[in-house]
Design a protein around this motif. Structure first.
Motif, PDB file in Angstrom:
ATOM      1  N   THR A 178      -7.273   9.894  -1.862  1.00  0.00           N
ATOM      2  CA  THR A 178      -8.443  10.438  -1.169  1.00  0.00           C
ATOM      3  C   THR A 178      -9.372   9.301  -0.741  1.00  0.00           C
ATOM      4  N   LEU A 179      -9.583   8.343  -1.641  1.00  0.00           N
ATOM      5  CA  LEU A 179     -10.453   7.212  -1.309  1.00  0.00           C
ATOM      6  C   LEU A 179      -9.856   6.380  -0.182  1.00  0.00           C
ATOM      7  N   LEU A 180      -8.574   6.049  -0.319  1.00  0.00           N
ATOM      8  CA  LEU A 180      -7.939   5.188   0.684  1.00  0.00           C
ATOM      9  C   LEU A 180      -7.952   5.854   2.065  1.00  0.00           C
ATOM     10  N   ARG A 181      -7.591   7.130   2.106  1.00  0.00           N
ATOM     11  CA  ARG A 181      -7.496   7.821   3.395  1.00  0.00           C
ATOM     12  C   ARG A 181      -8.854   8.189   3.969  1.00  0.00           C
ATOM     13  N   SER A 182      -9.877   8.183   3.114  1.00  0.00           N
ATOM     14  CA  SER A 182     -11.223   8.406   3.642  1.00  0.00           C
ATOM     15  C   SER A 182     -11.689   7.209   4.456  1.00  0.00           C
ATOM     16  N   ILE A 183     -11.150   6.036   4.132  1.00  0.00           N
ATOM     17  CA  ILE A 183     -11.617   4.823   4.823  1.00  0.00           C
ATOM     18  C   ILE A 183     -11.323   4.918   6.314  1.00  0.00           C
ATOM     19  N   ASN A 184     -10.105   5.325   6.682  1.00  0.00           N
ATOM     20  CA  ASN A 184      -9.803   5.437   8.122  1.00  0.00           C
ATOM     21  C   ASN A 184      -9.941   6.870   8.632  1.00  0.00           C
ATOM     22  N   GLN A 185     -10.577   7.725   7.842  1.00  0.00           N
ATOM     23  CA  GLN A 185     -10.890   9.092   8.259  1.00  0.00           C
ATOM     24  C   GLN A 185      -9.661   9.973   8.423  1.00  0.00           C
ATOM     25  N   LEU A 186      -8.547   9.582   7.767  1.00  0.00           N
ATOM     26  CA  LEU A 186      -7.414  10.510   7.733  1.00  0.00           C
ATOM     27  C   LEU A 186      -7.805  11.708   6.883  1.00  0.00           C
ATOM     28  N   ILE A 187      -8.724  11.459   5.939  1.00  0.00           N
ATOM     29  CA  ILE A 187      -9.337  12.546   5.176  1.00  0.00           C
ATOM     30  C   ILE A 187     -10.830  12.507   5.479  1.00  0.00           C
ATOM     31  N   THR A 188     -11.393  13.645   5.823  1.00  0.00           N
ATOM     32  CA  THR A 188     -12.824  13.689   6.117  1.00  0.00           C
ATOM     33  C   THR A 188     -13.601  13.855   4.813  1.00  0.00           C
ATOM     34  N   SER A 189     -14.510  12.932   4.586  1.00  0.00           N
ATOM     35  CA  SER A 189     -15.336  13.017   3.378  1.00  0.00           C
ATOM     36  C   SER A 189     -16.572  13.855   3.679  1.00  0.00           C
ATOM     37  N   ASP A 190     -17.321  14.206   2.626  1.00  0.00           N
ATOM     38  CA  ASP A 190     -18.452  15.136   2.793  1.00  0.00           C
ATOM     39  C   ASP A 190     -19.773  14.430   3.074  1.00  0.00           C
ATOM     40  N   SER A 191     -19.979  13.280   2.428  1.00  0.00           N
ATOM     41  CA  SER A 191     -21.234  12.554   2.640  1.00  0.00           C
ATOM     42  C   SER A 191     -21.037  11.101   2.255  1.00  0.00           C
ATOM     43  N   GLY A 192     -21.968  10.249   2.684  1.00  0.00           N
ATOM     44  CA  GLY A 192     -21.893   8.829   2.368  1.00  0.00           C
ATOM     45  C   GLY A 192     -21.620   7.994   3.600  1.00  0.00           C
ATOM     46  N   GLU A 193     -21.372   6.707   3.366  1.00  0.00           N
ATOM     47  CA  GLU A 193     -21.140   5.778   4.478  1.00  0.00           C
ATOM     48  C   GLU A 193     -19.874   4.976   4.250  1.00  0.00           C
ATOM     49  N   ILE A 194     -19.181   4.702   5.349  1.00  0.00           N
ATOM     50  CA  ILE A 194     -18.069   3.756   5.336  1.00  0.00           C
ATOM     51  C   ILE A 194     -18.374   2.773   6.441  1.00  0.00           C
ATOM     52  N   ASP A 195     -18.994   1.653   6.071  1.00  0.00           N
ATOM     53  CA  ASP A 195     -19.471   0.711   7.076  1.00  0.00           C
ATOM     54  C   ASP A 195     -18.436  -0.379   7.322  1.00  0.00           C
TER      55      ASP A 195
ATOM     56  N   GLN B 283     -20.797  -0.506  11.636  1.00  0.00           N
ATOM     57  CA  GLN B 283     -20.878   0.896  12.053  1.00  0.00           C
ATOM     58  C   GLN B 283     -20.361   1.796  10.949  1.00  0.00           C
ATOM     59  N   ASN B 284     -20.993   2.923  10.776  1.00  0.00           N
ATOM     60  CA  ASN B 284     -20.530   3.903   9.804  1.00  0.00           C
ATOM     61  C   ASN B 284     -19.405   4.729  10.437  1.00  0.00           C
ATOM     62  N   LEU B 285     -18.180   4.491   9.972  1.00  0.00           N
ATOM     63  CA  LEU B 285     -17.023   5.148  10.587  1.00  0.00           C
ATOM     64  C   LEU B 285     -17.132   6.668  10.534  1.00  0.00           C
TER      65      LEU B 285
END
Ligand code: ADP
Ligand code: ADP
Length: 237
Positions: free
Chosen positions: A43-60, A64-66
């Motif tokens: 879940t963490l790894l795939r959240s980085i490239n948005q293969l999994i959509t996370s609910d809140s937070g930032e991936i900078d 830019q916040n992806l």
């Protein structure tokens, strides 16, 4: 180069899979996400490239916040983030070199069609990458004829075809025998050292994490337990 801040994810009707994850990752680092099955690594790894959509937070990434990009912007950023998978995700009926060239497809317009679109230069590059992953001479073989270790090295060559700054590796050695695992991890390590590519690698084996990681992120039940340079983890264990 990558900052994850207050990242949260809960699947529908489930316990939180990620709870307030905060991680900072530098260029050219070999980062291992370590944890038991169900910990939240994928879940963490795939959240980085948005293969999994996370609910809140930032991936900078690159300031830019992806999580906030539109489809087109995200597509451009994803070009710089390669990925390899436990089950390789190759197109089995295609040849090795066709699979490697696939790494460049994201940069093409679909109307250009599939294989006519690759230039001589791109084909040369694909051949060079096959040498780099020690698969010279394999270019015209079908992927279905390769061993697991060979398939994973094709996957790495395909990711490199994107000219990535980051490669996300989702349990890259979980289906491999020990000798092939070492070969694949050695290769990823070499990419971090020689090309400055950041590799973020999901593993469940502590010994492999200690052998290869510059930084270890230990997670359990969706929360970070350890986030240290490897030297600090060594002392703790
Ligand atoms: P992993 O190799 O990460 O342990 P799994 O076999 O647990 O993979 O999961 C395989 C697929 O099933 C993944 O796409 C994952 O997102 C999905 N999955 C895992 N757990 C659940 C669940 N509790 N409910 C629905 N889908 C799940
Ligand atoms: P890991 O990669 O460490 O095995 P995952 O990220 O696959 O862990 O899973 C974390 C948690 O989220 C687990 O409890 C798993 O069952 C759940 N989960 C994963 N994918 C899904 C999904 N698609 N739907 C529902 N729950 C899921």
């Amino acid at each position: 180069m990558l900052e994850i801040k207050h990242l949260n994810k809960t699947y529908e009707a489930g316990r939180p899979a990620l709870k307030d994850i905060n991680v900072s990752i530098g260029k050219g680092q070999f980062v291992v996400i370590l944890g038991p099955s169900g910990a939240g690594k994928t879940t963490l790894l795939r959240s980085i490239n948005q293969l999994i959509t996370s609910d809140s937070g930032e991936i900078d990434f690159e300031d830019q916040n992806l999580r906030l990009l539109n489809k087109q912007q995200l597509r451009q950023k994803r070009q710089k983030i390669g990925m390899i998978f436990q089950n390789y995700n190759l197109v089995e009926r295609l040849t090795v070199i066709e699979n490697v060239l696939h790494g460049r497809l994201g940069q093409k317009n679909l109307w250009q069609g599939m294989f006519g679109v690759f230039s001589q230069t791109e084909k040369q590059e694909a051949l060079r990458l096959l040498q780099e992953v020690d698969l010279q001479g394999f270019e015209l073989k079908n992927c279905s004829d390769l061993s697991g270790g060979q398939k994973q090295r094709v996957g790495i060559a395909r990711a490199l075809m994107q000219h990535p700054q980051i490669i996300l590796c989702d349990e890259p050695v979980a289906s491999l025998d020990p000798a092939s695992s070492v070969m694949v991890l050695d290769l990823l390590k070499k990419l971090t050292v020689e090309k400055g590519i950041t590799c973020i690698v999901n593993l469940h084996q502590v010994d492999l994490a200690l052998d290869y990681a510059d930084q270890i992120i230990g997670i359990k039940a969706g929360a970070i337990q350890i986030n240290e340079p490897k030297s600090q983890v060594d002392k703790a264990m």
